[in-house]
Scaffold this active site. Sequence first.
Site, PDB file in Angstrom:
ATOM      1  N   HIS A 277      67.930 143.102  -4.634  1.00  0.00           N
ATOM      2  CA  HIS A 277      68.301 143.155  -3.020  1.00  0.00           C
ATOM      3  C   HIS A 277      68.464 142.405  -2.243  1.00  0.00           C
ATOM      4  CE1 HIS A 277      64.024 142.688  -3.154  1.00  0.00           C
ATOM      5  NE2 HIS A 277      63.789 142.619  -4.431  1.00  0.00           N
ATOM      6  N   CYS A 278      68.335 140.983  -2.852  1.00  0.00           N
ATOM      7  CA  CYS A 278      68.595 139.741  -1.904  1.00  0.00           C
ATOM      8  C   CYS A 278      69.705 139.275  -2.277  1.00  0.00           C
ATOM      9  CB  CYS A 278      66.985 138.917  -2.161  1.00  0.00           C
ATOM     10  SG  CYS A 278      66.039 139.882  -1.229  1.00  0.00           S
ATOM     11  N   ILE A 279      69.948 138.615  -3.966  1.00  0.00           N
ATOM     12  CA  ILE A 279      70.568 137.331  -3.917  1.00  0.00           C
ATOM     13  C   ILE A 279      71.414 137.701  -4.067  1.00  0.00           C
ATOM     14  CG2 ILE A 279      71.067 135.309  -5.491  1.00  0.00           C
ATOM     15  CD1 ILE A 279      68.321 135.716  -4.894  1.00  0.00           C
ATOM     16  N   ASP A 282      72.162 137.949   0.572  1.00  0.00           N
ATOM     17  CA  ASP A 282      71.812 137.386   1.516  1.00  0.00           C
ATOM     18  C   ASP A 282      72.454 136.643   1.528  1.00  0.00           C
ATOM     19  OD1 ASP A 282      69.550 139.250   1.974  1.00  0.00           O
ATOM     20  OD2 ASP A 282      68.433 137.752   0.553  1.00  0.00           O
TER      21      ASP A 282
END
Length: 452
Positions: A277-279, A282
């Site tokens: 969900h981030c790498i 973002d």
Amino acid sequence: MADSASVLTDRISSKNATVCIIGLGYVGVPLAVASAQAGFNVLGVDVDGSKVEQINRGVCYVEDKYSEELLPSLVSAGKIKAYAKLSEAVPQSDIVIVCVPTPLKKDGDPDLSFLKSVAKSLASQLTHYKLIVIESTSYPGTTQEVFQPLLERGGKTAGKDFALVYSPERIDYGNASFGVRSIPKVVGGVDEDSTRLGSAFYSTILKAKVVAVSGPSVAEATKMLENVFRYVNIALVNELAVLHETIGVDFVEAIDAAATKPFGFMAHYPGPGVGGHCIPKDPFYLVYKAKKAGFPLRMVSSAKMLNNAMPRHTVERLLKSMRKARKNPRRVKLALWGLAYKGGVKDTRRSPSVDLLKIFQRSGVKVVAYDPLVETFKVGSVQYTSPVSILESVKGADAIVIATNHAMFREVDLSEVKAQMNPDPILFDTRNLRSRKECEEAGFTYLATGRP
């Protein structure tokens, strides 16, 4: 310190402040539990009625051992209560923490619609001096250029009528070793009182240290740096992995050897792609901000190309091995082990397995997908249902691709697996869980990302 800020400081110190957490997902739930465990009364808000209902029954739906253990008792004790509307929780709260999603739009630009919606709603509900904290990930400038002006539409002024802080979430989903209370917290407020209040609150609920920085933009830049660092370094090892496969050198062994250097090196390992969900998301918030500033981030753009190429590389390498073994890709059966984006969780968000399955579908390869934590999984128009067991997944199969680093895939007896498969099977380990020796001794043709 202003009188209102001083009063809130006392309420935080005595734990008489009421905490409102907006967004009860993988960030908000552990934060609610930590706040309640520290002694605060917590009001959670989420637009998803099923989440509200589950929280109020003491049911933890996020994969967080800490929350799973403590949430039921904290709800029973009346320390945590969830609502579906901001108006039911915000007015009586002293601290409001925003943990809503910040996804990407279809065109790859930031989608701040959830954050903006919350700011607009909060503007009319700042009934008394409150500490407002944003934990949602975004680019430098979001707090003061986007969120603050919307909050101030209600006639209140940041730093005077309310405190405003940015403190990026740092949750490593599913990581039992580093939970919400043990991860250092970065806090940057719009003024000294805001930073002081934010630091005081987090110091009360966390075991880890709180790092105060000069302002929200620095705190926002901190989160961007952390995940851009990961993204570009994964791209680096992915590219070098493909190179070393080509020239016949064991690159994973080289990484392990380099990791013995006690300074100046941090090990990153190649794989079938980048998930979670981030790498994968973002860095493109910062790409957007950089583009607006007339400064294209060429390294991040190159990293995207390299990381996005890994699923295709994985499939092409497997198909080449199949043809070499005189196996027609359109007539074989493949077992794909792993649908989650990383081991130990059932979260499939942006999992590399999605891209692998899409490419296998286009290549005409019949795939049985198995994940011990994911029962069903849909890619395009195809619904995949995990077999009842790992051995069932390989019956009559010609090849296995390990796509997720679940512990089960590291521990399963490969001889038992081989016995269920067609002759001369291939095992492609994209996560380097199994050694060449144990695979070949079990009777597999061995492939692994980063190894010749």
